[in-house]
Design an enzyme around this catalytic site. Structure first.
Site, short mmCIF file in Angstrom:
data_model
loop_
_atom_site.label_atom_id
_atom_site.label_comp_id
_atom_site.label_asym_id
_atom_site.label_seq_id
_atom_site.Cartn_x
_atom_site.Cartn_y
_atom_site.Cartn_z
N GLY A 61 0.88 -1.18 0.00
CA GLY A 61 0.00 0.00 0.00
C GLY A 61 0.91 1.22 0.00
O GLY A 61 2.09 1.09 0.27
N CYS A 62 0.41 2.40 -0.33
CA CYS A 62 1.36 3.48 -0.57
C CYS A 62 0.75 4.87 -0.53
O CYS A 62 -0.45 5.03 -0.38
CB CYS A 62 2.00 3.33 -1.94
SG CYS A 62 2.66 1.72 -2.24
N ALA A 63 1.62 5.87 -0.71
CA ALA A 63 1.20 7.25 -0.89
C ALA A 63 1.84 7.78 -2.16
O ALA A 63 2.98 7.44 -2.47
CB ALA A 63 1.67 8.09 0.29
#
Ligand code: SF4
Ligand code: SF4
Lengths: 365, 501
Positions: free
Chosen positions: A13-15
C-alpha cells in the site's frame, strides 16, 4: 532466507504525490518532499522515490541512465555494454548526502549517452526501441546492475527508506523540474532492495502507483509476449510496460490508454452514443488482457505531461488541486494543502476517469 | 456358454411392501428390465439388462425401487479386477471391439481438484458482486495487435469477426443423431436466452433450428455430413472438428438404427445406413492442408465468421495448437480425455489423450512463448463439471469453456454411459419418438439456463473474493491458483505455485 523483490511478489500500500507546472516553470524538490512527508504514515520506510522532468536541460538530447550497482564487477560489465552501444558524453556518481536512515546503499551512477549511430543503424530499430531493449536486457540478464531511469531530460531517484529521507539523501533541492512525482511505499514484506522502490520507469515514462492490482498475472503474462520482462514482480513495473506498449509501440493516446487499463463497465459503455460505444467496445475487446483490476491510483509521468488515473471502482483515494498554472495530485488532500494552502479548485476524479495535464503554449514554446 | 456368463453389475432392488404393481417402471424402461408376472401377480426384473439410468427409480410413485451395485464378486485381485476379467470374457465370446460412451471414468488424477483459488485479505479489497458490477462478458476471436486510424485520427475498428458471450460457457458439439431433436432444441433455446452458443456437432443442422443461427456454431467434421452453403452461412461461427477428447485419432460412428428420416435428411445420407466419419479429414494430411480448409470456409462465408478448430488433447498438443494458431484459425478448442461421446471404443476412451488441465496450461504457455496468444482464443472442454472448474480453467488461460456432459446432466442424463444403445430413457441419446418426447424442450432449456446462470453467479462470487471484477483480468492469471498435493513437475506444467508458497 527472505526472498528479495523479483523472487517473490510483495503486495504494498502506498502514498503518491505530484506537482505539474503547465507553464513549464521549474521548481526544486523541496515542496514535493514536503508534500510526501505529510503522508508519512502511508509509508513504512521500505521504499520511496521521485521522478523529475526537465531536470537535465544541459543534456536534454541524451538519454540519462541512472544505475544501481551491487558490485564492481557488475559496474564494469554494464559500462562495457554501455560503451559498446552508446556514446557516453558524461558519467558520474549521482550526488548524495549521508543520511542516518538511509543505509545499505549500492553504487549509484549516472550516464548521459546517445546510441552509437552504426549500432543503431544496423539494429534497424527506432532509437527508443533500441534503448528500451538495451535497458530491459541489462536488467534481465546482468546480475547486480539495475538501470532504474532511462529517459531524456528526466530522472528517477529512489531508495529504501521513507520518501522524505530519500529526497534529502538525493539532494533534490539541487534539481529543478516542471513535473515532479513521488511515492512512499508500504510493502507488506521486507524487500531490502532499492530497485523495488518506485517510481518505475522505462525511457521517459515513469509510474508511481498506490494499490495492489488483482489482474497482475494476467497483465504480466500478456505483456511479456512483447519483449518485456517483469523481473521485479511489482504492479508498477507491469503498468509501466503496459503504458509503454500501448503508447509508444501501438500509438494509443493517453485517454485511449486510460480506456484500456481502466475500461468503463459494459453497462456504462452501453449508455454511450453509438460512435463512442463502438470505440470503447473496440478498445476493451482488442486489448482485453491489459485491463487492470483491483485498487490503484497511478501517476504516469511523460515528457511534457502527467496522467493521473484511478481504478474503475475508485478503491484508492486521489485528489487533484489547481492553482493558476500548477496542478497538484496526491493520495490525500493534506499533502496538497501543505504546499498549496490556497487553491483555485480541488476535486476528486471519478474512478477510471483520467486527469491528463500537459505543458501549455508558455511551457512548450 | 457358461463361461460367458457375467453376473449383472447392478441389481434392481424392489421393496415389495411398497410396490403396488402399477407397472410404471415397465413402461419407463426401454431396456425392458421390468415385467409383470401374472402368475405371481408381482413385478419382476431382469437386471442383466439394467444400465443404472435411474429412470424407473425416479418415476416410481411409491419409491419402491433402488439400483445397487452388486456385491457379487470375483476373487479379489488388484491386477485382474472384475472389470478386467469380464472384458476378456466378453471379447473371447464375441471377437468384437468393446464400446462405451460418455467420458473416461477411470481413476486418473483430476487436476481441477488439486488446485485452490485465492481470495483478497487486507491489502486488496474483495468486491461484492451484489453491490458492484461484476463482468463475465467475453469475446472470442483474433485480436488485431495494432491500431489503425482514419484521416481524422479516429480508430478504425480492425477486429476480425468475434463471438460475443454473455457468460464464458458454451455448449459443446453433440450431433443431431447422437442426441435427440428435443435435446438439440433445448440447447439451442438455452444458448439464445443465455447469450452464448451451442454447437451442432457433425450431423448438420435440422431445418427447424436455422432460426437459432446467431447462437449456433456449425461443425464441419471429417464425414462432412450435412455441410452445404446455407448450413455454413446459418451459424455464427464454423468449427472444424479435427479430434475429440473421448476418442482422439478416430472418427465418429452413428449406427444405422439411429438414422431415421429426419436424420437422413439433415445428414444428407440414406436412411438406415451407418454414418461413419473417417479418422482423418481426407483433405487434411498436414498443417498446410488445415490452413486451406480454414480459408476455404472463410471464403465461403465472405470472412464474416470466425473459424474454430477443435483438437483432442494429446501428448504434443502445445505444438499442434501453435500450428493451428498459425493456420488462420480464430479460435482453438481443446478437448480433454474426459470429454464425453455417444460411442467410442473403450480402450481408446480410457487410454488415449491427456488431461485438459495440463493440455490447457501447456498450450496457453506455448502460445505466449511464441507471442501469438492474442491471435487466437482458447476454448476448453472435457470435462468442466462446475463453476470452480470453469474459474480454474480461465485462470490457467482459457478464454471460455465448452460443456456437454454437464449440459446433458441438466437435461436429465444420469450418466449410465449407454448412449451407444440408442435407448436413452431420458430422451437424450435416442431417436425413438416415444423416448424423445420424454424430454420437454421448454423445461430442458430452462434447466440449462438455470445451470449456467448458477455457475455465472458462483463465478462472480469467487471473482469478487479475489478482488477481480472483470473476467479478462482473470484470464491467464495463474497467481490466483495454488496446487495442492502436486509434484514439482506437475506444478511446472500447470505454471502455478504450491499452496503455502
Ligand atoms: S435401465 Fe434404468 S429404467 Fe431400466 S431398470 Fe435400470 S435403472 Fe430402471
Ligand atoms: S445421455 Fe442417456 S444414455 Fe447417455 S449416459 Fe445419459 S442417460 Fe445414459
Amino acid at each position: 532466507m527472505l526472498q528479495k523483490e523479483g523472487q517473490i511478489r510483495i503486495p504494498a500500500g502506498c502514498a503518491i504525490s505530484g506537482i505539474f507546472h503547465r507553464d513549464g516553470a521549474r521548481e526544486n524538490g523541496a515542496r514535493i518532499i514536503e508534500s510526501i512527508r505529510t503522508m508519512h504514515d502511508r509509508s513504512n520506510g521500505l521504499g520511496g522515490g521521485f521522478a523529475g522532468y526537465g531536470i537535465y536541460p544541459e543534456y536534454a538530447d541524451y538519454y540519462a541512465f541512472h544505475v544501481f550497482y551491487d558490485t564492481q564487477a557488475a559496474k564494469d560489465a554494464c559500462e562495457q555494454a554501455l560503451e559498446r552501444h552508446f556514446d557516453i558524453v558524461d558519467l558520474s556518481r549521482i550526488p548524495t548526502r549521508r543520511h542516518p536512515r538511509i543505509t545499505d546503499e549500492p553504487m549509484i551512477w549516472r550516464y548521459f549517452a546517445t546510441p552509437l549511430q552504426t549500432k543503431l543503424a544496423s539494429s534497424q530499430l527506432d532509437e527508443r526501441e533500441f534503448v528500451s531493449r538495451f535497458v530491459i536486457r541489462i536488467n534481465h540478464t546482468l546480475e547486480g546492475a539495475y538501470i532504474f531511469s532511462s529517459g531524456k531530460n528526466m530522472g528517477v531517484f529512489k531508495a529504501n527508506g521513507f520518501p522524505e529521507d530519500v529526497g534529502e539523501y538525493y539532494m533534490l533541492e539541487n534539481y529543478e523540474a516542471y513535473s515532479w512525482t513521488c511515492h512512499g511505499r508500504y510493502p507488506t514484506n521486507t524487500p531490502g532492495w532499492w530497485g523495488g522502490a518506485h517510481p518505475f520507469a522505462l525511457l521517459d515514462t515513469s509510474v508511481v502507483h498506490n494499490g495492489e492490482i488483482s489482474s497482475y498475472d494476467a497483465n504480466r503474462r500478456f505483456i511479456e509476449m512483447f519483449g518485456y520482462s517483469c523481473d521485479l514482480l511489482t504492479d508498477t513495473e507491469v503498468i509501466t510496460y503496459i503504458v509503454d506498449y500501448l503508447g509508444r509501440k501501438l500509438g494509443l493516446t493517453y485517454p485511449e490508454i486510460a480506456n484500456v487499463i481502466a475500461a468503463p463497465f459494459w453497462s456504462t459503455i452501453e449508455k454511450q452514443p453509438p460512435e463512442e460505444r463502438e470505440r470503447l467496445t473496440y478498445l476493451r475487446n482488442a486489448f482485453a488482457s491489459l485491463l487492470v483490476t483491483g485498487p490503484f491510483s497511478i501517476l504516469v509521468g511523460f515528457t511534457g505531461g502527467l496522467m493521473a488515473l484511478n481504478d474503475r471502482l475508485k478503491l484508492r483515494s486521489m485528489v487533484v488541486g489547481e492553482k493558476d498554472d500548477t496542478v497538484y495530485i496526491a493520495s490525500e488532500e493534506c499533502a496538497v494543502r501543505v504546499i498549496a494552502p490556497a487553491l483555485d479548485r480541488i476535486w476528486t476524479p471519478r474512478g477510471g476517469e483520467p486527469v491528463i495535464v500537459r505543458l501549455n503554449e508558455r511551457g512548450n514554446p | 456358454m457358461a463361461i460367458d456368463f457375467l453376473y449383472p453389475q447392478y441389481e434392481v432392488v424392489r421393496n415389495y411392501d411398497r410396490c403396488i404393481a402399477c407397472r410404471a417402471c415397465e413402461r419407463q424402461c426401454a431396456n425392458e428390465v421390468h415385467f409383470y408376472d401374472p402368475e405371481f401377480q408381482k413385478m419382476m426384473a431382469d437386471e442383466s439388462k439394467c444400465v443404472a439410468c435411474h429412470r424407473c427409480v425416479s418415476l416410481c410413485p411409491t419409491r419402491a425401487l433402488k439400483i445397487v451395485k452388486t456385491d457379487h464378486t470375483f476373487k479379489a485381485n488388484a491386477n485382474w479386477t472384475g472389470k478386467a476379467i469380464s472384458e476378456v470374457y466378453r471379447q473371447a465370446g464375441t471377437g468384437g471391439v468393446l464400446l462405451s460412451s460418455m467420458g473416461n471414468p477411470e481413476p486418473y488424477p483430476i487436476y481441477w481438484d488439486k488446485m485452490l483459488i485465492n481470495a483478497s485479505q487486507v491489502t486488496n479489497p474483495s468486491i461484492d458482486p451484489l453491490r458492484e458490477p461484476m463482468e463475465t462478458r467475453t469475446f472470442l476471436g483474433k485480436k488485431p495487435g495494432k491500431v489503425e486510424r482514419d484521416r481524422d485520427g479516429r480508430l478504425v475498428p480492425n477486429l476480425s469477426p468475434q463471438l460475443e458471450l454473455n457468460v464464458p460457457v458454451m455448449f459443446s458439439a453433440m450431433s443431431y443423431g447422437s442426441i435427440s431433436y428435443n435435446a438439440h432444441a433445448s440447447l439451442a433455446r438455452a444458448a439464445c436466452a443465455l447469450g452464448t452458443y451451442y454447437n451442432t456437432g457433425e450431423g448438420g443442422l435440422h431445418q427447424d433450428f436455422y432460426q437459432y443461427g446467431p447462437h449456433t456454431i456449425v461443425q464441419v467434421a471429417s464425414g462432412r455430413f450435412g455441410v452445404h452453403k446455407e448450413y455454413l452461412e446459418a451459424g455464427a461461427a464454423i468449427e472444424i472438428k479435427m479430434g475429440q477428447g473421448a476418442k482422439p485419432g478416430i472418427g465418429g460412428h452413428l449406427p444405422g438404427h439411429k438414422v431415421g428420416p429426419d436424420i437422413s435428411r439433415t445428414r444428407m445420407i440414406p436412411e438406415g445406413t451407418d454414418a461413419i466419419s473417417p479418422a482423418p479429414h481426407h483433405d487434411i494430411y498436414s498443417i498446410e492442408d488445415l490452413r486451406q480448409l480454414v480459408f476455404s470456409l472463410k471464403e465461403a462465408t465472405a470472412y464474416k465468421k470466425p473459424v474454430m478448430v477443435k483438437i483432442a488433447a494429446v501428448h504434443n498438443v502445445a505444438a499442434i495448437a501453435s500450428g493451428v494458431a498459425r493456420s488462420g484459425a480464430d479460435i482453438i478448442c481443446i478437448d480433454g480425455y474426459r470429454g464425453g461421446t455417444g460411442a467410442a471404443p473403450t480402450r481408446i476412451r480410457d487410454n488415449v489423450g491427456i488431461p485438459i488441465e495440463l493440455a490447457l496450461a501447456a498450450v496457453d504457455q506455448r502460445l505466449r512463448d511464441e507471442g501469438i496468444r492474442d491471435q487466437v482464443s482458447v476454448v476448453v472442454g472435457g470435462s468442466i463439471r462446475n463453476s470452480a472448474d470453469l474459474l480454474k480453467a480461465i485462470a490457467l488461460g482459457a478464454d471460455a469453456c465448452y460443456i456437454a456432459t454437464a449440459a446433458l446432466l441438466a437435461l436429465g442424463c444420469h450418466l449410465c454411459r449407454s448412449c451407444q444403445t440408442g435407448k436413452c430413457n431420458w430422451g437424450i441419446a435416442t431417436q425413438r419418438p416415444e423416448l424423445v418426447k420424454r424430454l420437454n424442450p421448454e423445461i430442458g432449456a430452462q434447466r440449462l439456463i438455470n445451470l449456467v446462470t448458477a455457475w455465472d453467479h458462483e463465478l462472480k462470487e469467487m471473482m469478487g473474493g479475489m478482488g477481480i471484477n472483470s473476467i479478462e483480468a482473470l484470464r491467464g492469471n495463474r497467481l490466483m491458483l495454488r496446487g495442492i498435493g502436486l509434484t514439482q513437475k506437475e506444478l511446472d506444467i500447470l505454471g502455478i505455485k504450491h499452496a503455502g508458497e
